[in-house]
Design an enzyme around this catalytic site. Structure first.
Site, PDB file in Angstrom:
ATOM      1  N   ARG A 144      -3.308   2.724  35.981  1.00 11.79           N
ATOM      2  CA  ARG A 144      -3.419   2.866  37.484  1.00 11.79           C
ATOM      3  C   ARG A 144      -2.022   2.911  37.602  1.00 11.79           C
ATOM      4  NH1 ARG A 144      -7.029  -2.117  38.416  1.00 11.79           N
ATOM      5  NH2 ARG A 144      -5.013  -3.373  38.661  1.00 11.79           N
ATOM      6  N   LYS A 182       1.798  -4.728  48.834  1.00 11.27           N
ATOM      7  CA  LYS A 182       2.250  -3.880  50.072  1.00 11.27           C
ATOM      8  C   LYS A 182       1.368  -4.623  51.127  1.00 11.27           C
ATOM      9  CE  LYS A 182       0.416   0.080  49.014  1.00 11.27           C
ATOM     10  NZ  LYS A 182      -0.099   1.496  49.176  1.00 11.27           N
ATOM     11  N   ARG A 235      -4.471 -12.510  34.728  1.00 10.43           N
ATOM     12  CA  ARG A 235      -5.235 -13.110  35.898  1.00 10.43           C
ATOM     13  C   ARG A 235      -6.470 -13.687  35.741  1.00 10.43           C
ATOM     14  NH1 ARG A 235      -3.686  -9.361  41.024  1.00 10.43           N
ATOM     15  NH2 ARG A 235      -5.098  -8.261  40.036  1.00 10.43           N
ATOM     16  N   ARG A 258      -0.075  11.150  51.075  1.00 13.02           N
ATOM     17  CA  ARG A 258       0.005  11.071  49.485  1.00 13.02           C
ATOM     18  C   ARG A 258       0.419  12.153  48.866  1.00 13.02           C
ATOM     19  NH1 ARG A 258      -3.461   7.169  47.867  1.00 13.02           N
ATOM     20  NH2 ARG A 258      -5.104   6.586  49.360  1.00 13.02           N
ATOM     21  N   ARG A 273     -11.448 -10.136  36.389  1.00 10.85           N
ATOM     22  CA  ARG A 273     -11.913  -8.940  36.896  1.00 10.85           C
ATOM     23  C   ARG A 273     -11.815  -7.829  35.694  1.00 10.85           C
ATOM     24  NH1 ARG A 273      -9.467  -7.312  42.299  1.00 10.85           N
ATOM     25  NH2 ARG A 273      -9.592  -5.326  41.473  1.00 10.85           N
TER      26      ARG A 273
END
Ligand SMILES: [Zn+2]
Length: 228
Positions: free
Chosen positions: A182, A23, A137, A98, A171
């Site tokens: 998520r 985004k 990642r 939202r 991470r």
């Protein structure tokens, strides 16, 4: 509202997409290409509080009381911000609305200003592929070079191509389980909004799993059509 004012026809774009869908990248592209301003709710609130506007002062007292800033205050802040000259070429809303209730409040605001939502662009992702993409990642602990389990391993196993470092970092919130949850949360939260804008005929889906340049080209075409 001053009835003698020329109606504001500045484009309003809503950008929907889960974390990791790109985004931010697409919003920056639209800012550069069309002169749009990206408005994210968090930044707007902080700026209004810092500037001490009337709505900003109300937001501050609510936040100091440890309460959530109401939709009405957010809308007031958005109204002030969208009236600024730099928004004349158009805005990209990120993080607001939202909920369907917020979407209705936004429609009422736009009715007042004479604007409309030109497009609600949804960056659509393949959840399983997203989990692979994000959870794979990792970075070099020494120089920060980015790597990926599936797409970009160091040429010599365990040694950074750039600096020869042998320590790598991941991470903590990039693990498969966290990424999947998520995405679930995103879909649950966004489903009513998607339905809302679909019913309005404003929803446009883009496959966000392809190359960034391809996505950017599609985005450009959408904006040109929607604001023509
Ligand atoms: Zn390195």
């Amino acid at each position: 509202m001053d009835g003698a004012q020329t109606p504001n026809t500045s484009p309003v774009l809503i950008l929907l997409g889960p974390p990791g869908a790109g985004k931010g990248t697409q919003a920056r592209m639209l800012e550069e290409q069309f002169g749009f301003v990206q408005l994210s709710t968090g930044d707007l609130l902080r700026a209004a509080v810092a500037a001490g506007t009337e709505a900003g002062q109300r937001a501050r007292s609510v936040m100091e009381a440890g309460e959530l800033v109401s939709d009405e205050i957010v809308i007031a802040i958005l109204r002030d911000r969208m009236a600024q000259p730099d928004c004349a070429k158009g805005v990209i809303l990120d993080g607001f609305p939202r909920t369907a209730v917020q979407a209705e409040a936004l429609d009422r605001l736009l009715e007042e200003t004479g604007q409309k939502i030109d497009a609600a662009v949804s960056l659509e992702v393949d959840d399983a592929a997203m989990v692979t993409r994000i959870s794979g990642r990792y970075t070099c602990g020494t120089c920060g070079e980015g790597y990926h389990d599936s797409f970009k391993q160091p040429k010599a196993k365990g040694t950074c191509d750039k600096c020869g470092g042998t320590e790598f970092k991941r991470r903590a919130d990039d693990n498969a389980e966290t990424v999947a949850s998520r995405l679930d949360a995103y879909h649950a939260q966004t489903a009513p909004l998607i339905a809302y804008y679909k019913a309005q005929g404003a929803l446009i889906g883009i496959d966000a799993m392809g190359e960034i340049d391809d996505i950017a080209r599609k985005m450009t075409a959408i904006v040109k059509t929607a604001t023509a």
